[in-house]
Design an enzyme around this catalytic site. Structure first.
Site, short mmCIF file in Angstrom:
data_model
loop_
_atom_site.label_atom_id
_atom_site.label_comp_id
_atom_site.label_asym_id
_atom_site.label_seq_id
_atom_site.Cartn_x
_atom_site.Cartn_y
_atom_site.Cartn_z
N ASP A 129 113.85 -23.51 -41.02
CA ASP A 129 113.28 -24.82 -40.73
C ASP A 129 113.82 -25.33 -39.41
O ASP A 129 115.02 -25.25 -39.15
CB ASP A 129 113.60 -25.80 -41.86
CG ASP A 129 112.73 -27.04 -41.78
OD1 ASP A 129 111.56 -26.92 -41.37
OD2 ASP A 129 113.22 -28.14 -42.11
N TYR A 131 113.64 -28.39 -36.08
CA TYR A 131 113.89 -29.82 -35.87
C TYR A 131 113.31 -30.14 -34.50
O TYR A 131 114.00 -30.54 -33.59
CB TYR A 131 115.42 -29.99 -35.92
CG TYR A 131 115.99 -31.38 -35.89
CD1 TYR A 131 115.66 -32.32 -36.86
CD2 TYR A 131 116.93 -31.74 -34.92
CE1 TYR A 131 116.25 -33.58 -36.84
CE2 TYR A 131 117.51 -32.98 -34.90
CZ TYR A 131 117.17 -33.91 -35.86
OH TYR A 131 117.75 -35.16 -35.86
N HIS A 136 110.94 -37.64 -34.19
CA HIS A 136 111.75 -37.56 -35.41
C HIS A 136 113.24 -37.42 -35.06
O HIS A 136 114.09 -38.13 -35.59
CB HIS A 136 111.29 -36.38 -36.27
CG HIS A 136 112.17 -36.11 -37.45
ND1 HIS A 136 112.19 -36.94 -38.57
CD2 HIS A 136 113.08 -35.12 -37.69
CE1 HIS A 136 113.06 -36.45 -39.45
NE2 HIS A 136 113.61 -35.35 -38.95
N ARG A 145 123.72 -41.59 -35.33
CA ARG A 145 124.76 -41.54 -34.29
C ARG A 145 124.61 -42.62 -33.23
O ARG A 145 125.42 -42.69 -32.30
CB ARG A 145 124.70 -40.16 -33.59
CG ARG A 145 125.16 -38.99 -34.44
CD ARG A 145 125.06 -37.68 -33.67
NE ARG A 145 123.67 -37.34 -33.36
CZ ARG A 145 122.86 -36.69 -34.20
NH1 ARG A 145 123.30 -36.30 -35.37
NH2 ARG A 145 121.62 -36.44 -33.86
N GLU A 202 109.47 -34.54 -45.82
CA GLU A 202 109.30 -34.32 -44.38
C GLU A 202 107.92 -33.69 -44.18
O GLU A 202 107.61 -32.66 -44.76
CB GLU A 202 110.41 -33.42 -43.82
CG GLU A 202 111.76 -34.15 -43.81
CD GLU A 202 112.84 -33.43 -43.01
OE1 GLU A 202 112.71 -32.22 -42.77
OE2 GLU A 202 113.81 -34.11 -42.62
N GLU A 204 105.57 -31.53 -42.30
CA GLU A 204 105.72 -30.43 -41.34
C GLU A 204 104.53 -29.49 -41.43
O GLU A 204 103.76 -29.52 -42.40
CB GLU A 204 107.00 -29.62 -41.62
CG GLU A 204 108.27 -30.47 -41.64
CD GLU A 204 109.55 -29.66 -41.65
OE1 GLU A 204 109.52 -28.49 -41.19
OE2 GLU A 204 110.58 -30.20 -42.09
N ASP A 234 109.12 -30.52 -46.59
CA ASP A 234 110.54 -30.15 -46.73
C ASP A 234 111.25 -31.29 -47.46
O ASP A 234 111.81 -32.19 -46.84
CB ASP A 234 111.10 -29.93 -45.31
CG ASP A 234 112.58 -29.64 -45.30
OD1 ASP A 234 113.11 -29.16 -46.32
OD2 ASP A 234 113.21 -29.90 -44.25
N ARG A 238 118.58 -37.33 -48.67
CA ARG A 238 119.27 -37.85 -47.48
C ARG A 238 120.73 -38.18 -47.73
O ARG A 238 121.56 -38.10 -46.82
CB ARG A 238 118.56 -39.11 -46.97
CG ARG A 238 117.11 -38.91 -46.60
CD ARG A 238 116.94 -37.88 -45.52
NE ARG A 238 115.53 -37.71 -45.16
CZ ARG A 238 115.10 -36.74 -44.37
NH1 ARG A 238 115.95 -35.85 -43.87
NH2 ARG A 238 113.82 -36.64 -44.10
N GLN A 241 122.55 -34.94 -47.71
CA GLN A 241 122.54 -34.47 -46.32
C GLN A 241 123.59 -35.20 -45.47
O GLN A 241 124.32 -34.56 -44.69
CB GLN A 241 121.14 -34.69 -45.73
CG GLN A 241 120.93 -34.13 -44.33
CD GLN A 241 119.50 -34.37 -43.82
OE1 GLN A 241 118.65 -34.88 -44.55
NE2 GLN A 241 119.24 -33.98 -42.59
N TYR A 245 126.35 -32.51 -43.85
CA TYR A 245 125.70 -31.83 -42.72
C TYR A 245 126.62 -31.44 -41.56
O TYR A 245 126.24 -30.58 -40.75
CB TYR A 245 124.50 -32.63 -42.21
CG TYR A 245 124.76 -33.66 -41.13
CD1 TYR A 245 124.39 -33.42 -39.81
CD2 TYR A 245 125.35 -34.87 -41.44
CE1 TYR A 245 124.60 -34.37 -38.83
CE2 TYR A 245 125.57 -35.82 -40.48
CZ TYR A 245 125.20 -35.58 -39.16
OH TYR A 245 125.41 -36.52 -38.20
N THR A 258 110.70 -26.71 -51.27
CA THR A 258 109.84 -26.92 -50.12
C THR A 258 108.43 -26.58 -50.59
O THR A 258 108.20 -25.48 -51.08
CB THR A 258 110.25 -25.99 -48.96
OG1 THR A 258 111.59 -26.32 -48.57
CG2 THR A 258 109.33 -26.14 -47.76
N THR A 345 110.04 -32.12 -38.75
CA THR A 345 109.24 -33.28 -39.12
C THR A 345 108.40 -33.75 -37.94
O THR A 345 108.90 -33.86 -36.81
CB THR A 345 110.15 -34.42 -39.59
OG1 THR A 345 110.99 -33.91 -40.61
CG2 THR A 345 109.35 -35.60 -40.13
N GLU A 359 112.55 -42.47 -41.86
CA GLU A 359 112.14 -43.17 -40.65
C GLU A 359 111.25 -44.38 -40.98
O GLU A 359 111.39 -45.44 -40.37
CB GLU A 359 111.36 -42.23 -39.73
CG GLU A 359 112.17 -41.05 -39.20
CD GLU A 359 111.26 -39.98 -38.64
OE1 GLU A 359 110.90 -39.05 -39.39
OE2 GLU A 359 110.89 -40.10 -37.45
MN MN Z 1 112.68 -30.22 -42.18
#
Ligand code: MN
Length: 417
Positions: A129, A131, A136, A145, A202, A204, A234, A238, A241, A245, A258, A345, A359
């Site tokens: 997968d 990104y 996104h 961040r 997500e 995708e 996906d 969260r 994650q 992560y 998925t 995404t 989001e």
């Molecule tokens: Mn994904």
């Protein structure tokens, strides 16, 4: 703009049909308690490709049966020239004015889609997968961040990805059970083990590798090796994650399931809808540079319990699937028939273009209000999420069919039966 290819089956010529003659996507179906068979969708019917092959009426390989299996992988291994020839032969049997023998063959070897059950269309070899959607990545990076560090320094140079689990890929309609996992709230010093409270989707597109490789691929070679595309959800926890992560990326947050749509839309069917990636903010290194338009103009939407909550377009991606596959192979990583590559995404610049609830609700701070008056930050038990996709031609569309999953409650105790 591309025109409709007219079929002698009237249901294939309707403007809202997902499966006109221009499409001819590959799937696997069964009727009542019969065997799983390879099929091709046309209008409101499924052509029994396994049956046509066994009867000698339409064969991909003159010397071997490649469709006597509950997946398209053996066909995919034959390569682009065979895919194209097979598609042309089937098109000739279905187009307006096809002779009586062809029409009789299709009538004998086809079923009503409404009476069929759809299954996984191919055996997933491995699943990666990416990104690769800039909107996104910017949105999520800003939340995690801050705006200054939203895009990691590598983002404009390589399509970032992680190795997912082929075992977790399921077909549209499969129930999704809310996962348990290790969560840590910022308000507490120690983590807890509990059902995810921030379970998400997500939006995708999945690219499916048809031709395997064993060494670095150019972007052009990678483009040729892609057999087709599916919608891909996906599912993402969260809260799991956010805790797990760093530093190696998502792990259990993405391993529950998925979901993919049941029809593989051939790359050839999407060829008239090719479009370029957006302007490069920083030039890519030569081995990843665009050589031709390799994205597609595919309109996409997300519904929650039938209500549209987002819409966007695959043309918003920063990297094409061909660039992702080329990057994936740079180390010499062998790529196999049946490898599935998630696009990342697909969001867009506007709020209604956001392809995840993370989001859409801005990390849970801005709940969505639904038509019913209910609000949502993340998925609630019983919610049905669906992805929709179609490339729009002149009075017709190349559709993807449904990509749906209902979320059911977490088990009371994951360690009991
Ligand atoms: Mn994904």
């Amino acid at each position: 703009m591309t025109d409709l290819k007219r079929a002698w089956l009237a249901s294939a010529n309707l403007p809202e049909a997902d499966f006109p003659l221009n499409n001819l996507p590959y799937g696997v179906f069964s009727v009542e308690d019969g065997d799983l068979r390879c099929g091709v969708a046309i209008g409101d019917r499924i052509v029994d490709a396994t049956g046509l092959e066994a009867a000698g009426l339409l064969r991909a390989d003159p010397d071997a049966d490649v469709l006597d299996a509950p997946y398209w992988n053996d066909f995919m291994e034959l390569g682009p020239a065979t895919w194209s020839a097979y598609r042309a032969a089937l098109t000739a049997m279905l187009e307006d004015g096809a002779d009586d023998d062809a029409q009789d063959a299709i009538t004998t070897y086809s079923v009503k889609m409404a009476e069929a059950t759809l299954h996984m269309p191919f055996r997933v070899a491995e699943y990666t997968d990416f990104y690769a959607g800039r909107h996104h990545a910017t949105n999520v990076g800003t939340m995690f961040r801050g705006a200054e560090n939203a895009l990691p320094p590598n983002w404009l140079h390589i399509p970032i990805g992680y190795n997912g689990r082929a075992s977790s890929v399921v077909v549209s309609g499969t129930e999704i059970r809310r996962p348990w996992g290790q969560l840590k709230s910022p308000d507490h010093d120690t983590p807890i083990f509990a059902p995810s409270r921030r379970f998400d989707i997500e939006l995708e597109l999945g690219a499916i590798v048809g031709t395997g490789s064993d060494g670095p691929l150019t972007v052009d070679q990678a483009f040729e090796n892609i057999f087709g595309y599916v919608l891909l959800n996906d599912w993402s926890a969260r809260d799991i994650q956010a805790w797990e992560y760093q530093p190696l990326g998502p792990f259990q947050a993405k391993a529950t399931a998925t979901t993919i749509s049941p029809w593989i839309v051939p790359a050839e069917a999407l060829a008239p809808f090719r479009t370029a990636t957006p302007p490069r903010e920083k030039p890519l290194l030569p081995h990843l540079q665009d050589t031709a338009p390799m994205l597609y103009d595919i309109e996409l939407a997300v519904t929650l319990n039938g209500e549209q909550i987002a819409r966007t377009n695959y043309n918003k991606m920063y990297y094409s699937a061909a660039q992702q596959l080329a990057h994936h192979s740079t180390s010499g990583c062998p790529m196999r028939t049946g490898d599935l590559l998630g696009s990342g995404t697909i969001s867009g610049p506007e709020k209604h273009n956001r392809g995840s609830l993370l989001e859409l609700s801005w990390g849970g701070k801005e709940p969505l209000t639904l038509n019913s008056g209910d609000t949502r930050t993340f998925i609630e038990d019983g919610d049905t999420l669906a992805l929709h996709g179609a490339a729009k031609g002149n009075g017709f569309q190349v559709g993807f069919g449904p990509c749906t999953g209902q979320v059911v409650p977490a088990k009371d105790d994951p360690f009991s039966n």
